[in-house]
Motif scaffolding. Structure first.
Motif, mmCIF file in Angstrom:
data_model
loop_
_atom_site.group_PDB
_atom_site.id
_atom_site.type_symbol
_atom_site.label_atom_id
_atom_site.label_comp_id
_atom_site.label_asym_id
_atom_site.label_seq_id
_atom_site.Cartn_x
_atom_site.Cartn_y
_atom_site.Cartn_z
ATOM 1 N N ASP A 181 -19.549 5.784 -11.323
ATOM 2 C CA ASP A 181 -19.234 4.741 -12.293
ATOM 3 C C ASP A 181 -18.813 5.409 -13.599
ATOM 4 N N THR A 182 -17.873 6.333 -13.450
ATOM 5 C CA THR A 182 -17.331 7.045 -14.609
ATOM 6 C C THR A 182 -16.578 6.103 -15.530
ATOM 7 N N VAL A 183 -16.093 4.981 -14.978
ATOM 8 C CA VAL A 183 -15.461 3.912 -15.753
ATOM 9 C C VAL A 183 -15.840 2.582 -15.110
ATOM 10 N N TYR A 184 -15.544 1.487 -15.821
ATOM 11 C CA TYR A 184 -15.724 0.136 -15.280
ATOM 12 C C TYR A 184 -14.352 -0.541 -15.254
ATOM 13 N N ALA A 185 -13.580 -0.201 -14.211
ATOM 14 C CA ALA A 185 -12.216 -0.698 -14.105
ATOM 15 C C ALA A 185 -12.153 -2.193 -13.868
ATOM 16 N N ASP A 186 -13.249 -2.788 -13.433
ATOM 17 C CA ASP A 186 -13.309 -4.221 -13.152
ATOM 18 C C ASP A 186 -14.002 -5.000 -14.259
ATOM 19 N N GLY A 187 -14.325 -4.340 -15.367
ATOM 20 C CA GLY A 187 -15.095 -4.981 -16.429
ATOM 21 C C GLY A 187 -14.340 -5.007 -17.742
ATOM 22 N N PRO A 188 -13.522 -6.035 -17.988
ATOM 23 C CA PRO A 188 -12.790 -6.114 -19.255
ATOM 24 C C PRO A 188 -13.727 -6.155 -20.457
ATOM 25 N N LYS A 222 -8.315 -6.255 -19.486
ATOM 26 C CA LYS A 222 -8.157 -6.942 -18.213
ATOM 27 C C LYS A 222 -8.670 -6.051 -17.098
ATOM 28 N N VAL A 223 -8.798 -6.616 -15.907
ATOM 29 C CA VAL A 223 -9.176 -5.794 -14.761
ATOM 30 C C VAL A 223 -8.016 -4.863 -14.410
ATOM 31 N N ALA A 224 -8.332 -3.670 -13.950
ATOM 32 C CA ALA A 224 -7.298 -2.703 -13.595
ATOM 33 C C ALA A 224 -6.747 -3.009 -12.212
#
Length: 518
Positions: A186-193, A217-219
């Motif tokens: 979970d190095t990033v939260y690509a689904d968490g705007p 926005k979501v990636a």
């Protein structure tokens, strides 16, 4: 896995242009990636430097330039860079979002090296200001070693808050002067705007986020996934830590989407125009490898799982519990898998072959904690007593196999659940008896919402010896439930001390483990 080809004229239009980080200073423009490139007289390294996948004689140095340029690293044993060695690295291109790596070999074991990276224009006439960092190679023999681990960065709408000092836990980790950092996913939260403000419960005030177009926005596109990783490098604490501490990095779910699995289709997610995870995941995978100092040539099967020897006392086994899993399901009557047969056998064989005193399994998900996905199961534990079912069957095989082969001193590290805990597993308490007792240590998050604690499944006999979790779910970083873990291995005795630390580096709990003979 690539988007449309960019021309040189539009080179940095999307994920390629970003907030500049020059000489360690943070520059925040109106947009990290939407603005077209303003052509400067010389190249600029935009997002600092990082190092990783270090071995006894090699390492990977990472950086990113604002245009096509050749990365050059100077390597020396002291900050004066006397007798420095010059190593030529990648050409930064649109195909990698401007990122590149310098693969450095021929180094001495157990040695601290200083490096500075420059980007040289392709015409050879100009170069960037250098950006400096340091790393140590893995030692040979019995050496004292300090290793940190944690995960879960900028999630649950808690991003970079300048009023809070940014992601300060990274500076607290840097202050510990570790030899190595294990990033547990979970190095990033690509689904968490992110939104610009978050109203905190009660009279907690307001949390203020720096928001970029990609984080609003979501990636879905490759450039949007790149923007997730570039966002973290807007933080001065993150930049400092990345420049000073080499890492072994793995991914989990939020690099793509919460709780995702291969073959999933997002029919119930209107915010996604691309519904197929088998399309989204390769884009996220490419961005993940572009933005971290990972030596893809060492990754088994071209993926994420791999191992590293760190002296005679430590070997680290990096797992991928995402790519090869079966679908999340509520039906636990059938065997499941979370590693996949090839990786599970690799892990058992590699642990068996290892002559290191301590075998550290860097797992992106816990074994005994129940992590649901609605009515389905997301992690290993299936929340049912009795014999192993679902994905527990695969972990039971691994645990039984390493016991059968008399592999000793295996320790599991993980993050994922957004709190800190120490779990001891024993067949004396378990429904499944065919394994040796072991410890699992949990840490995190790193600037994200804090949760917990989760329920423990009894199949493998876990006991929560220590737990540090908030009473309010999704508590903000300002409430203090941010964590990292620390391993200190004594080179002489082989003793392993584990400390579970808070966001300021204070030890909340510690345990010293003594090695067992094989």
């Amino acid at each position: 896995m690539t988007e449309s080809t960019h021309s040189r004229r539009t080179l940095f239009k999307a994920g390629f242009a970003a907030s500049a980080v020059v000489g360690g200073a943070l520059l925040l423009p109106e947009s990290v990636s939407a603005a077209p490139l303003v052509r400067r007289a010389r190249p600029v390294l935009t997002h600092g430097v990082a190092s990783g996948d270090v071995t006894t004689g090699s390492g990977i140095i990472w950086s990113r330039a604002d245009r096509p340029a050749r990365l050059i690293a100077e390597i020396a044993r002291d900050e004066s860079f006397r007798h420095a060695r010059r190593v030529t690295g990648d050409i930064t291109t649109p195909d990698t979002g401007g990122t590149g790596k310098v693969r450095v070999a021929g180094l001495q074991p157990g040695t601290e090296y200083h490096y500075r990276v420059t980007a040289v224009d392709l015409d050879g006439r100009t170069s960037s200001e250098p950006v400096a960092g340091r790393f140590s190679t893995a030692p040979v023999g019995r050496h004292d070693t300090r290793i940190l681990w944690s995960g879960d960065v900028a999630g649950q709408n808690y991003g970079i808050n300048p009023a809070f000092g940014g992601m300060t836990i990274f500076s607290a980790m840097a202050d510990r002067r570790p030899d190595l950092f294990l990033h547990s996913g979970d190095t990033v939260y690509a689904d968490g705007p992110l939104t610009e403000t978050v109203t905190l419960p009660g009279d907690g005030g307001t949390w203020h986020n720096i928001v970029t177009p990609e984080k609003a926005k979501v990636a879905e596109t490759l450039d949007e996934y790149r923007g997730q990783h570039s966002y973290n490098r807007l933080d001065k604490n993150f930049l400092r830590f990345a420049a000073q501490v080499p890492s072994y990095v793995q991914w989990d779910d939020h690099e793509v989407l919460n709780n995702w699995y291969p073959g999933e289709v997002l029919n119930d997610r209107p915010e996604y125009t691309e519904k197929r995870l088998d399309v989204l995941a390769p884009r996220a995978y490419q961005a993940f490898h572009e933005w971290h100092p990972i030596d893809s040539r060492r990754a088994v099967d071209g993926r994420v799982y791999r191992s590293f020897r760190y002296g005679s006392r430590v070997e680290v086994f990096v797992l991928d519990m995402r790519t090869y899993r079966n679908a999340n399901t509520a039906d636990q009557t059938k065997p499941g898998y979370i590693l996949g047969d090839k990786q599970a056998r690799w892990l058992a064989d590699a642990l068996d072959r290892s002559t290191a005193t301590w075998k550290i399994v860097q797992a992106d998900m816990p074994i005994g904690l129940v992590v649901p996905d609605g009515t389905a199961i997301e992690a290993v534990a299936n929340n049912r007593p009795g014999a192993p079912g679902g994905r527990e069957t695969e972990l039971a095989w691994v645990l039984r196999e390493i016991s059968r082969r008399r592999v000793r001193n295996v320790v599991w590290l993980t993050a994922d659940v957004h709190y800190s805990a120490a779990h001891h597993y024993s067949p004396d308490r378990a429904a499944f008896k065919y394994f040796d007792p072991f410890w699992e240590f949990v840490s995190g998050p790193l600037n994200a919402g804090a949760f917990g604690p989760s329920a423990l499944d009894p199949t493998f006999g876990p006991e929560a010896v220590f737990v540090h979790a908030p009473t309010t779910q999704n508590s903000s970083p300002a409430q203090g439930f941010q964590h990292f873990g620390e391993l200190n291995v004594d080179g002489g005795s082989g003793d392993l001390r584990v400390d579970l630390r808070d966001a300021e580096g204070k030890s909340l709990w510690s345990k010293t483990l003594h090695p067992q003979g094989r």
